[in-house]
Design an enzyme around this catalytic site. Structure first.
Site, PDB file in Angstrom:
ATOM      1  N   CYS A 244       0.254   1.698  -0.598  1.00  0.00           N
ATOM      2  CA  CYS A 244      -0.709   1.188  -1.574  1.00  0.00           C
ATOM      3  C   CYS A 244      -0.683  -0.337  -1.649  1.00  0.00           C
ATOM      4  O   CYS A 244      -1.649  -0.949  -2.121  1.00  0.00           O
ATOM      5  CB  CYS A 244      -0.457   1.805  -2.946  1.00  0.00           C
ATOM      6  SG  CYS A 244       1.251   1.721  -3.506  1.00  0.00           S
ATOM      7  N   HIS A 245       0.386  -0.965  -1.162  1.00  0.00           N
ATOM      8  CA  HIS A 245       0.445  -2.432  -1.185  1.00  0.00           C
ATOM      9  C   HIS A 245      -0.566  -3.055  -0.220  1.00  0.00           C
ATOM     10  O   HIS A 245      -0.836  -4.246  -0.299  1.00  0.00           O
ATOM     11  CB  HIS A 245       1.859  -2.911  -0.844  1.00  0.00           C
ATOM     12  CG  HIS A 245       2.353  -2.478   0.504  1.00  0.00           C
ATOM     13  ND1 HIS A 245       2.832  -1.212   0.751  1.00  0.00           N
ATOM     14  CD2 HIS A 245       2.434  -3.143   1.681  1.00  0.00           C
ATOM     15  CE1 HIS A 245       3.201  -1.119   2.014  1.00  0.00           C
ATOM     16  NE2 HIS A 245       2.966  -2.272   2.607  1.00  0.00           N
TER      17      HIS A 245
END
Length: 291
Positions: A244-245
């Site tokens: 998700c980063h």
């Protein structure tokens, strides 16, 4: 991973703060080392061991403008990768992940009847809380910014009716594979159907590259659901493994990160720097499979 990895992340955390305070003006090796109360040689050696490039070079990846550079030069369109599915061509993830999702009925029961093991492990991005069932890792949190207690409460709240048992030994092989970026890790994904579609799309973003929340919305066939996608990205229970980063705002802003923006920036910088340096990004290059 050993204590040196956590120590390196703490150095990075302090370096990020110093670089931010400098308003993107480059700091010399001597200046950075002095502010961190280290000799230039020692600081450079530790820094280079962690990321594979010099502190001067790494600063370029930590600047506030780097996200816009990533969007310009390493923007990933997910349509093709998503259309071909997880067995499509190209590198879909850094690790060999075998993963399965809970059924909607199991998810609706809030983890009732499920035993979740947990343990703390060192990682390159600070202390990591790993949770897992007998089928694989179901939770991965980074506590450097939030604190250990908040990370524990956060993950436990995802499956409030599950039985939680401290047992790092049961998770060690998977945790070391995941956090050490070597070997094979298995995931047991627990989420709502919409969340699972978003997390599957995240798995198609190559290491060192980024995409936008709007691209993810298009990739899952719901282009107007940008806000809902952002929420699902933030609810990803397995940070780092489901990357998700690598999701940014269309403007180039980093957006939020559940475990703290310094951790997100360090992850993006670490991946981009190692990719440019030609350093190995992980273990055996295979693609995720559904069990």
């Amino acid at each position: 991973m050993d204590q040196s990895d956590t120590y390196h992340y703490q150095l990075m955390r302090r370096a990020i703060a110093l670089i931010d305070d400098a308003d993107d003006a480059p700091l010399s090796l001597a200046d950075l080392a002095a502010r961190l109360q280290m000799s230039p040689a020692h600081f450079q050696r530790l820094f280079s061991a962690w990321v594979g490039v010099s502190p001067k070079r790494y600063q370029q990846y930590l600047t506030l403008t780097h996200a816009k550079t990533l969007l310009r030069d390493r923007f990933t369109t997910l349509d093709t990768a998503h259309a071909t599915g997880l067995s499509g061509s190209g590198r879909l993830h850094d690790l060999f992940l075998r993963w399965e999702a809970m059924s909607p009925g199991d998810y609706a029961r809030n983890g009732a009847g499920l035993t979740v093991f947990w343990g703390w492990f060192d990682s390159a991005f600070g202390p990591a809380l790993v949770m897992g069932t007998d089928r694989g890792i179901c939770g991965l949190a980074f506590a450097a910014e939030t604190g250990a207690e908040a990370a524990m409460v956060d993950l436990c709240s995802r499956w409030p009716d599950a039985a939680f048992v401290e047992n790092p030994a049961a998770l060690r092989d998977w945790a070391e594979a995941a956090l050490g970026m070597t070997g094979a890790a298995r995931l047991h994904i627990i989420g709502a159907p919409f969340q699972l579609k978003v997390w599957e799309a995240l798995l198609t973003i190559p290491s060192g590259h980024v995409t936008t929340y709007s691209q993810i919305a298009c990739a899952i066939g719901n282009p107007k659901a940008v806000r809902a996608v952002g929420t699902a990205v933030g609810r990803n229970p397995v940070s780092w493994l489901i990357p998700c980063h690598r999701a940014l705002r269309k403007s180039g802003a980093l957006g939020g990160y559940h475990w703290g923006l310094p951790v997100k920036r360090a992850m993006l910088a670490w991946e981009a720097a190692r990719l440019d340096a030609g350093a190995p990004m992980g273990g055996k290059t295979l693609e995720p499979k559904a069990l």
